[in-house]
Design an enzyme around this catalytic site. Structure first.
Site, PDB file in Angstrom:
ATOM      1  N   ILE A  12     -61.052 -23.063  38.272  1.00 43.63           N
ATOM      2  CA  ILE A  12     -61.790 -24.068  38.026  1.00 43.63           C
ATOM      3  C   ILE A  12     -61.764 -25.466  37.948  1.00 43.63           C
ATOM      4  O   ILE A  12     -61.273 -26.473  37.150  1.00 43.63           O
ATOM      5  CB  ILE A  12     -62.504 -23.343  36.978  1.00 43.63           C
ATOM      6  CG1 ILE A  12     -62.939 -22.341  35.986  1.00 43.63           C
ATOM      7  CG2 ILE A  12     -63.730 -24.490  36.540  1.00 43.63           C
ATOM      8  CD1 ILE A  12     -63.407 -21.670  35.749  1.00 43.63           C
ATOM      9  N   PRO A  13     -61.046 -25.619  39.254  1.00 41.08           N
ATOM     10  CA  PRO A  13     -60.366 -27.286  38.915  1.00 41.08           C
ATOM     11  C   PRO A  13     -61.650 -28.003  38.386  1.00 41.08           C
ATOM     12  O   PRO A  13     -62.961 -28.053  38.595  1.00 41.08           O
ATOM     13  CB  PRO A  13     -60.019 -27.433  40.241  1.00 41.08           C
ATOM     14  CG  PRO A  13     -61.138 -27.050  41.384  1.00 41.08           C
ATOM     15  CD  PRO A  13     -60.797 -25.786  40.745  1.00 41.08           C
ATOM     16  N   HIS A  14     -61.116 -29.109  37.104  1.00 41.89           N
ATOM     17  CA  HIS A  14     -62.422 -30.226  36.890  1.00 41.89           C
ATOM     18  C   HIS A  14     -62.037 -31.207  36.579  1.00 41.89           C
ATOM     19  O   HIS A  14     -60.080 -31.393  36.002  1.00 41.89           O
ATOM     20  CB  HIS A  14     -62.803 -29.403  35.391  1.00 41.89           C
ATOM     21  CG  HIS A  14     -61.476 -28.655  34.737  1.00 41.89           C
ATOM     22  ND1 HIS A  14     -61.093 -27.469  34.770  1.00 41.89           N
ATOM     23  CD2 HIS A  14     -61.537 -29.870  32.937  1.00 41.89           C
ATOM     24  CE1 HIS A  14     -60.511 -27.486  33.553  1.00 41.89           C
ATOM     25  NE2 HIS A  14     -60.593 -28.532  33.492  1.00 41.89           N
ATOM     26  N   GLY A  15     -62.456 -32.484  35.897  1.00 44.09           N
ATOM     27  CA  GLY A  15     -61.794 -33.794  35.340  1.00 44.09           C
ATOM     28  C   GLY A  15     -62.837 -34.765  34.829  1.00 44.09           C
ATOM     29  O   GLY A  15     -63.886 -34.295  35.074  1.00 44.09           O
TER      30      GLY A  15
END
Length: 149
Positions: free
Chosen positions: A65-68
Site C-alpha cells: 500500500i504505497p502512499h504519500g
C-alpha cells in the site's frame, strides 16, 4: 466507506509490467499522471520513494500500500494494480507483492487518507478477497470485486 467512491476505472491496472519496487512505483505514478495531467509524476514518485525509505509499505500476504501526501493535490487519488508475477517489494513477510493500492492525498486531508488506508488494511486481511483479486480476469472483474466490498 467504499473504495469505489475514490476509484477511477482507468486507474485499475490488472497487469503491471514492472519487475522491481522502483519500477512499480514509476509505472503507477505515470498512470496517475496520465489521468491527472496537473500531477507532477516526478514529485509523486519522489514522495513515494521517500516514504519507502522510512519503511516498506509491503505489508505482507502479497500486498503493498504505497502512499504519500502531495501539497498540489486537491483530491485523493487511488490506484489499484496487480502484478501477475509478483514483485519483490521488500515486504514484511519477505514474499513478493502482487496486489497494490496506491493512495495519494492532499496534505490537508489527513483524516480521510488514514480512513482509506485503514479500510484497505481491513479489506486485504480477507483471504477470499485476496484470492478473488488475483483470480479476476481483467479490469472489469477487478472493478466488480472492488465495488462489492
Amino acid at each position: 466507506m467504499r473504495l469505489d467512491e475514490y476509484l477511477d476505472r482507468e486507474l485499475v491496472l490488472p497487469a503491471l509490467a514492472a519487475t522491481s519496487k522502483p519500477e512499480v512505483l514509476r509505472e503507477m505514478t505515470m498512470a496517475v499522471a496520465a489521468r491527472h495531467p496537473q500531477l507532477d509524476a516526478d514529485l509523486a514518485l519522489s514522495v513515494l520513494l521517500d516514504r519507502e525509505g522510512l519503511g516498506t509499505t509491503g505489508i505482507g500476504d502479497g500486498v503493498a500500500i504505497p502512499h504519500g501526501k502531495l501539497p498540489t493535490l486537491s483530491n485523493i487519488i487511488l490506484l489499484v494494480g496487480r502484478s501477475l508475477h509478483g514483485v519483490d517489494f521488500e515486504a514484511l513477510d519477505f514474499k513478493p507483492c502482487s496486489i497494490f493500492f496506491l493512495v495519494l492525498a492532499p496534505e490537508q486531508m489527513t483524516g480521510i487518507h488514514l480512513r482509506i488506508l485503514a479500510h484497505i488494511s481491513r479489506l486485504i486481511k480477507d483471504d477470499s478477497f485476496r484470492k478473488d483479486f488475483f483470480e479476476a480476469e481483467d479490469r472489469e472483474g477487478l472493478l466488480r470485486l472492488l465495488q462489492s466490498y
